[in-house]
Structure formats: structure tokens, C-alpha cells
Design an enzyme around this catalytic site. Structure first.
Site, mmCIF file in Angstrom:
data_model
loop_
_atom_site.group_PDB
_atom_site.id
_atom_site.type_symbol
_atom_site.label_atom_id
_atom_site.label_comp_id
_atom_site.label_asym_id
_atom_site.label_seq_id
_atom_site.Cartn_x
_atom_site.Cartn_y
_atom_site.Cartn_z
ATOM 1 C CB SER A 158 136.418 10.922 -68.057
ATOM 2 O OG SER A 158 137.733 11.311 -68.382
ATOM 3 C CE1 TYR A 171 138.466 8.327 -63.385
ATOM 4 C CE2 TYR A 171 138.989 8.810 -65.676
ATOM 5 C CZ TYR A 171 138.431 9.196 -64.468
ATOM 6 O OH TYR A 171 137.834 10.428 -64.348
HETATM 7 N N1 LIG Z 1 139.220 15.967 -62.011
HETATM 8 C C1 LIG Z 1 139.351 15.526 -63.266
HETATM 9 O O1 LIG Z 1 140.360 15.792 -63.941
HETATM 10 C C2 LIG Z 1 138.242 14.718 -63.907
HETATM 11 C C3 LIG Z 1 138.231 14.587 -65.288
HETATM 12 C C4 LIG Z 1 137.216 13.855 -65.892
HETATM 13 C C5 LIG Z 1 136.240 13.270 -65.107
HETATM 14 N N2 LIG Z 1 136.287 13.402 -63.755
HETATM 15 C C6 LIG Z 1 135.215 12.780 -62.962
HETATM 16 O O2 LIG Z 1 134.502 13.788 -62.283
HETATM 17 C C7 LIG Z 1 133.873 13.233 -61.120
HETATM 18 C C8 LIG Z 1 134.096 14.131 -59.925
HETATM 19 O O3 LIG Z 1 135.468 14.132 -59.584
HETATM 20 P P1 LIG Z 1 136.239 15.425 -59.018
HETATM 21 O O4 LIG Z 1 137.159 15.858 -60.083
HETATM 22 O O5 LIG Z 1 135.258 16.391 -58.469
HETATM 23 O O6 LIG Z 1 137.100 14.750 -57.854
HETATM 24 P P2 LIG Z 1 137.047 14.903 -56.237
HETATM 25 O O7 LIG Z 1 137.942 13.845 -55.718
HETATM 26 O O8 LIG Z 1 137.285 16.302 -55.852
HETATM 27 O O9 LIG Z 1 135.529 14.584 -55.877
HETATM 28 C C9 LIG Z 1 134.995 13.288 -55.948
HETATM 29 C C10 LIG Z 1 133.998 13.128 -54.816
HETATM 30 O O10 LIG Z 1 133.378 11.850 -54.955
HETATM 31 C C11 LIG Z 1 133.306 11.274 -53.658
HETATM 32 N N3 LIG Z 1 133.267 9.810 -53.747
HETATM 33 C C12 LIG Z 1 134.282 8.996 -54.148
HETATM 34 N N4 LIG Z 1 133.908 7.726 -54.024
HETATM 35 C C13 LIG Z 1 132.646 7.727 -53.524
HETATM 36 C C14 LIG Z 1 131.744 6.705 -53.167
HETATM 37 N N5 LIG Z 1 132.073 5.413 -53.270
HETATM 38 N N6 LIG Z 1 130.525 7.054 -52.701
HETATM 39 C C15 LIG Z 1 130.186 8.367 -52.570
HETATM 40 N N7 LIG Z 1 131.019 9.372 -52.873
HETATM 41 C C16 LIG Z 1 132.238 9.047 -53.346
HETATM 42 C C17 LIG Z 1 134.555 11.761 -52.952
HETATM 43 O O11 LIG Z 1 134.448 11.638 -51.532
HETATM 44 C C18 LIG Z 1 134.662 13.187 -53.446
HETATM 45 O O12 LIG Z 1 133.998 14.101 -52.610
HETATM 46 C C19 LIG Z 1 134.435 11.824 -60.988
HETATM 47 O O13 LIG Z 1 133.509 10.896 -61.510
HETATM 48 C C20 LIG Z 1 135.671 11.847 -61.862
HETATM 49 O O14 LIG Z 1 136.030 10.590 -62.349
HETATM 50 C C21 LIG Z 1 137.262 14.117 -63.135
#
Ligand SMILES: NC(=O)c1ccc[n+]([C@@H]2O[C@H](COP(=O)([O-])OP(=O)(O)OC[C@H]3O[C@@H](n4cnc5c(N)ncnc54)[C@H](O)[C@@H]3O)[C@@H](O)[C@H]2O)c1
Length: 279
Positions: A158, A171
Site C-alpha cells: 500500500s 495496517y
Molecule cells: N482498497 C484500498 O484502498 C487499498 C489500498 C492499498 C492497498 N490495498 C490492499 O489491497 C489488497 C486487496 O484489497 P481490496 O481493496 O481488493 O479489498 P477487498 O476487501 O475488496 O478484497 C480483499 C479480499 O481478501 C480476502 N481476504 C481477507 N482476509 C483473507 C484471509 N485471511 N484469507 C484469504 N482471503 C482473505 C477477502 O475475503 C476479500 O475477498 C489488500 O491487501 C489491501 O490491504 C487496498
């Protein structure tokens, strides 16, 4: 004409929705087959963001099949190394090889300053967002090494893995840790022509960001803030005049790192941040 990752197999965690699903679709559009894992269940400390469901993962599978690519799915928690190992091994048996690992699964929880963060929130965060990334790579790497033709590992960090934001220190700590994992794996695996890089998104339009808790964090001055209210504040984080990016924007970076176009790129923290790191 061949796709940019034609013939490769990619193992992606957190693939039921959001960025993980988008990565699966984007890589499949360019010729990859997919091993897609997701917990599809709530993480206990995460009370604001609705959990992904088995139907979500099935929808990802339908999207990949609609592109005439093959997909193997499994409901697995990245905190469970044995289950990860079994799922990826079964996926490789079905699809014949492994070339790419995308350790994307992650959670958001809490919203307190570090001195007020509960032990439960802290522990879930580190277990999923840091240890889960290490376990994902550990489960997949033996298949990359035994394949003998190198590979590409992409860890989802991130912007919060490169600088701090308030109210989410656990986080921030986990995502900074992912950079340490990326650099260490890159050093250790380079001899096998396995490249390891991280992606650093700013806010992305997925349930992890687009939820009432985040909106309230951005706009504590409002009773019930919505996306438009949040956009005004979120835009201040960036150089480009936007509040967030779309999952496809991150998938295009993942595609580049997964493809041979980046064959000598390793150890790189790649930002997709609308200029956030300049501020
Ligand atoms: N959305 C944002 O603003 C953002 C910004 C920077 C980084 N991220 C990172 O991007 C990645 C994806 O997030 P997203 O934005 O698609 O969110 P999201 O919540 O839509 O998707 C995350 C997915 O990960 C799965 N997950 C969570 N815990 C899990 C576990 N213990 N085992 C297996 N699967 C698990 C969830 O069920 C979900 O389907 C994450 O690592 C998040 O930290 C997100």
C-alpha cells in the site's frame, strides 16, 4: 496474437472480489490460467466491511471461464499454511505449472490510534496482512523453483507501506513489513530467476476502502458522509485531482510485473498512487 502472459499460471489470494478478482480477470485476458483463493468469510475483528462470500468467488470463476481460460478455486484462509499449501499444490496438479504468485489478500479493521488499538485488531492485522503474505509465498515458491523457468511474485502492500497515515498504525506496520518480505524474498530467490516486487496502491474503489468506516474517518465532521463527501477530502492526498483509483489500475501494474516485459525488474516497490508519495 499471444497475450502478455500467455501460457502462464497465476496463483492469486483474495480473489473473490475487489483487486484480487480484477487481477485474475486482467491476467486471464492476457492468456493466463488462474488459481484463485479466498477465505470468503468474515475475519472476526472486521466489523465494518462486509465479508466476501462463496458466491463472489464463484463469480470470479465465471468471469475467467468466460474468457476461455481455466481456473481452480478454493476457500482458504491465508493464516492457514497447510490449507494454502494443499490448495496451491492441487491447483498446480490441475493446471500443470506455476509462474506467478500474487499475495493480495488483506483486511482493514479498527480505526483507532496505535495506543488505543485492541490486541485483537492488532493480531488479526499482522496475521492476515503480514504473516499471510509470507505463508502465501512460502506455499507457492516450491512450485516456482521446481518448474525451473523462474517466476514472478507480486506482494500487495500500500502507499501505507511506504509512509504513515493516522488511525491505522497496525495496517501501516503490516504493510511496511510486506516491503521487508519483498526485499528478502527477492534476494533469496533471484538465483532461481524468480523476481519479487510489491505494488503500493493509494485508495482503491473496493469494499475495503468504499465503506462507512472509511467515509467517517475522512469526514468526521459529517453525520453520515457518502462517497462524494469523502472524495473532497481524499483528493487532498494526491497530486492528480482524484480521490481514488479503480482496481484495474492496480491490475495493469500487476500484469506488467507478472509478464516477461519486466524480466529484469526485481526488488521494486511500484506505486500506483496518483502522486501521493510526493506529498
Ligand atoms: N482498497 C484500498 O484502498 C487499498 C489500498 C492499498 C492497498 N490495498 C490492499 O489491497 C489488497 C486487496 O484489497 P481490496 O481493496 O481488493 O479489498 P477487498 O476487501 O475488496 O478484497 C480483499 C479480499 O481478501 C480476502 N481476504 C481477507 N482476509 C483473507 C484471509 N485471511 N484469507 C484469504 N482471503 C482473505 C477477502 O475475503 C476479500 O475477498 C489488500 O491487501 C489491501 O490491504 C487496498
Amino acid at each position: 496474437m499471444g497475450g502478455r502472459v500467455e501460457g502462464k499460471v497465476a496463483f492469486i489470494t483474495g480473489a473473490a472480489r475487489g483487486q484480487g478478482r480484477s487481477h485474475a480477470v486482467r491476467l486471464a485476458q492476457e492468456g493466463a490460467d488462474i488459481i484463485a483463493l479466498d477465505v470468503c468469510a468474515p475475519i472476526s475483528s472486521n466489523t465494518v466491511i462486509p465479508p466476501a462470500t462463496p458466491d463472489d468467488l464463484a463469480e470470479t470463476a465465471d468471469l475467467i471461464k468466460g474468457l476461455d481460460r481455466r481456473i481452480v478455486t478454493a476457500q482458504v484462509d491465508v493464516r492457514d499454511f497447510d490449507a494454502l499449501k494443499a490448495a496451491v499444490t492441487s491447483g498446480v496438479e490441475h493446471l500443470g505449472r506455476l509462474d506467478v504468485i500474487v499475495a493480495n489478500a488483506g483486511i482493514g479493521n479498527g480505526g483507532a490510534t496505535l495506543d488505543k488499538t485492541s490486541e485483537a485488531d492488532w493480531q488479526d492485522m499482522i496475521d492476515v496482512n503480514l504473516s499471510g503474505v509470507w505463508k502465501t509465498v512460502k506455499a507457492g515458491v516450491p512450485h516456482l523453483i521446481s518448474g525451473g523457468s523462474g517466476g514472478s511474485i507480486i506482494l500487495t502492500s500500500s502507499v501505507g507501506g511506504l509512509k504513515a497515515y493516522p488511525h491505522t498504525g497496525h495496517y501501516i506496520a503490516a504493510k511496511h513489513g510486506v516491503v521487508g518480505l519483498m526485499r528478502s524474498f527477492a534476494l533469496e530467490l533471484g538465483q532461481h530467476f524468480i523476481r519479487v516486487n510489491s505494488v503500493h496502491p493509494t485508495n482503491v474503489n473496493t469494499p475495503l476502502f468504499m465503506n462507512s468506516g472509511t467515509m467517517k474517518l475522512f469526514r468526521p465532521d459529517l453525520e453520515n458522509p457518502g462517497p462524494d463527501d469523502m472524495a473532497v477530502a481524499a483528493q487532498l492526498m494526491h497530486v492528480l485531482p482524484i480521490g481514488w483509483v479503480e482496481p484495474e489500475d492496480i491490475s495493469n501494474a500487476v500484469l506488467f510485473l507478472a509478464s516477461d516485459e519486466s524480466r529484469y525488474v526485481t526488488g521494486l516497490p511500484l506505486t500506483v498512487d496518483a502522486g501521493s508519495m510526493l506529498k
